[in-house]
Write an enzyme that holds these catalytic residues in place. Structure first.
Site, mmCIF file in Angstrom:
data_model
loop_
_atom_site.group_PDB
_atom_site.id
_atom_site.type_symbol
_atom_site.label_atom_id
_atom_site.label_comp_id
_atom_site.label_asym_id
_atom_site.label_seq_id
_atom_site.Cartn_x
_atom_site.Cartn_y
_atom_site.Cartn_z
ATOM 1 N N ASN A 59 0.815 -1.218 0.000
ATOM 2 C CA ASN A 59 0.000 0.000 0.000
ATOM 3 C C ASN A 59 0.852 1.273 0.000
ATOM 4 O OD1 ASN A 59 -2.427 -1.534 0.205
ATOM 5 N ND2 ASN A 59 -2.050 -1.787 2.388
ATOM 6 N N HIS A 145 -13.676 -2.612 7.379
ATOM 7 C CA HIS A 145 -12.509 -3.324 7.891
ATOM 8 C C HIS A 145 -12.812 -4.041 9.202
ATOM 9 C CE1 HIS A 145 -8.352 -3.789 9.459
ATOM 10 N NE2 HIS A 145 -8.037 -3.852 8.178
ATOM 11 N N GLU A 191 -16.085 3.536 4.582
ATOM 12 C CA GLU A 191 -14.706 3.843 4.199
ATOM 13 C C GLU A 191 -14.743 4.677 2.928
ATOM 14 O OE1 GLU A 191 -12.217 0.376 3.997
ATOM 15 O OE2 GLU A 191 -13.224 -0.582 5.695
ATOM 16 N N SER A 195 -10.422 -1.257 0.779
ATOM 17 C CA SER A 195 -9.098 -1.759 0.461
ATOM 18 C C SER A 195 -9.082 -3.014 -0.390
ATOM 19 C CB SER A 195 -8.322 -2.028 1.756
ATOM 20 O OG SER A 195 -8.978 -3.012 2.533
ATOM 21 N N ASP A 220 -13.486 5.935 7.547
ATOM 22 C CA ASP A 220 -12.118 5.413 7.515
ATOM 23 C C ASP A 220 -11.486 5.828 6.193
ATOM 24 O OD1 ASP A 220 -9.791 3.891 7.291
ATOM 25 O OD2 ASP A 220 -10.654 2.184 8.357
ATOM 26 N N HIS A 223 -6.987 4.325 3.158
ATOM 27 C CA HIS A 223 -6.430 4.069 1.834
ATOM 28 C C HIS A 223 -6.602 5.247 0.875
ATOM 29 C CE1 HIS A 223 -5.379 -0.218 2.291
ATOM 30 N NE2 HIS A 223 -6.328 -0.190 3.211
ATOM 31 N N LYS A 251 0.415 3.605 4.836
ATOM 32 C CA LYS A 251 0.053 3.400 3.428
ATOM 33 C C LYS A 251 0.697 4.499 2.586
ATOM 34 C CE LYS A 251 -3.909 0.786 4.959
ATOM 35 N NZ LYS A 251 -3.401 0.644 6.347
#
Length: 396
Positions: A59, A145, A191, A195, A220, A223, A251
């Site tokens: 990542n 997640h 998110e 991911s 979240d 990413h 990341k």
């Protein structure tokens, strides 16, 4: 003197563990492999000493993990302050670099308060527990997640999961919840970049829906930060109604650790009441220094994220033209769904033989029957990487 169990014997408490391992199919077993960074976005398998593989798995979206500016900042901090903080922030572990990083992030994100955590898992635990308790109903995207789900469990809240990025399903559930209990505390969790899917919700519509039903929104951004949104500030930046943002440095920032960003009230609550913040050794100062250097890099080169997104679109077009299903989303995560675990593992091996690393993602990380290769683009991938990948994949 206590003797160890004889080989082959099992203590009664361990029998369920042994049974679970025996029932685990070979294609679901995980193994650790040791990697060492190599030039030109490569990773060398330390166990086999083979030629480096092109890294299409990590990542490190902006290629900052080995950037000289981050290495220098971490080294300088380590030389002056040591490696670890030695205690929690509330005891003796608070360092100037922690406060500098928090202030810089707060200004960059336009948030009143930022608090650092040693890991994204801890940050998500703290975030959910700040916004939910046993009287709360949490409505979470079905694919959030694992750390967020653990946070819901720890909070004691009731959980409902809505269909992935399906705001119609979420609206129906919010309306039902408000009819049943008009004053009930509601929390929505999503998110900004999933991911394993590479997909993103409509943040403006999601936030408006939460505000309409008086529900807090936890987002979240792990990413997305550094890549998506204005100047890499994430998709939630500038969107009214996002109650709390969770972000990580492991990341796009190329370092380690995590943070929560919100208003002054939630920040003070976390400081006074959060167990994940209070009862853990502070983020290692060299990692905080590296994250601060990474933030400076992101601010100085805001076009890197946009260039990466443009490259991701080219990769999606090319993979689709080669006969593969177009990977969803618009970020640097491009999943190739293949279905079975064995097929995903075979493709992973096929790519490794061609000099590319892309790890097979299998259940329980993804839903049953949806194993995939997770392709990840990096800013520093050499020219020709796309054609190398398409050639190695062959026909679907």
């Amino acid at each position: 003197m206590v003797q160890a169990d004889a080989p082959g014997s099992e203590a009664p408490w361990s029998a369920p563990l042994a049974q679970a391992l025996e029932q685990l199919p070979a294609e679901r077993r995980r193994q650790l492999r040791s990697w060492q960074p190599a030039p030109e976005a490569g990773l060398r398998n330390c166990d086999r000493g083979e030629q480096p593989l092109l890294d299409l798995a990590s990542n490190d979206y902006l290629g900052l993990a080995c950037h000289p500016a981050l290495i220098e900042a971490a080294s300088r901090c380590m030389a002056s302050e040591g490696v670890g903080a030695g205690a929690s922030r509330l005891v003796s572990g608070n360092r100037p670099v922690h406060e500098q990083l928090e202030a810089a992030l707060a200004q960059w994100l336009g948030r009143a308060r930022v608090l650092l955590f040693p890991s994204g898992f801890q940050a998500n635990l703290a975030a959910v527990q700040a916004l939910a308790d046993r009287r709360t109903l949490v409505l979470a995207d079905r694919l959030i997640h694992h750390s967020l789900l653990v946070g819901v469990q720890a909070s004691g809240a009731r959980l409902q999961r809505f269909a992935h990025n399906n705001l119609t399903d979420l609206q129906r559930r919010l309306e039902h919840a408000r009819r049943d209990a008009p004053q009930r505390r509601l929390l929505v969790i999503s998110e900004s970049l999933f991911s394993m899917e590479g997909t993103s919700p409509d943040l403006v519509a999601l936030s408006a829906l939460c505000q309409r039903h008086n529900a807090a929104l936890l987002l979240d951004e792990a990413h997305a930060l550094g890549v998506l949104g204005p100047g890499g500030r994430g998709l939630g930046h500038g969107v009214e109604g996002v109650s709390l943002i969770s972000g990580t440095f492991g990341k796009a920032f190329g370092s380690g650790g995590a943070f929560l960003a919100g208003d002054a009230l939630v920040g003070e609550w976390l400081l006074q009441h959060s167990g994940p913040f209070r009862y853990t050794t502070a983020l290692a100062p060299p990692l905080a220094a590296a994250a601060l250097a990474a933030l400076e890099q992101i601010q100085q080169h805001p076009s890197r994220g946009a260039a990466l997104l443009e490259r991701a679109e080219r990769w999606r077009h090319r993979l689709e033209a080669a006969g593969w299903s177009r990977p969803p989303g618009r970020g640097p995560i491009l999943p190739l769904l293949v279905g079975s675990d064995l097929r995903a593992l075979a493709l992973q091996q096929q790519l490794e033989q061609a000099g590319l690393l892309s790890v097979a993602i299998r259940p329980p990380t993804v839903p049953e029957g949806q194993a995939r290769l997770r392709l990840v683009l990096r800013h520093d991938l050499p020219n020709g990487s796309l054609e190398q990948l398409v050639c190695a994949l062959g026909m679907p």
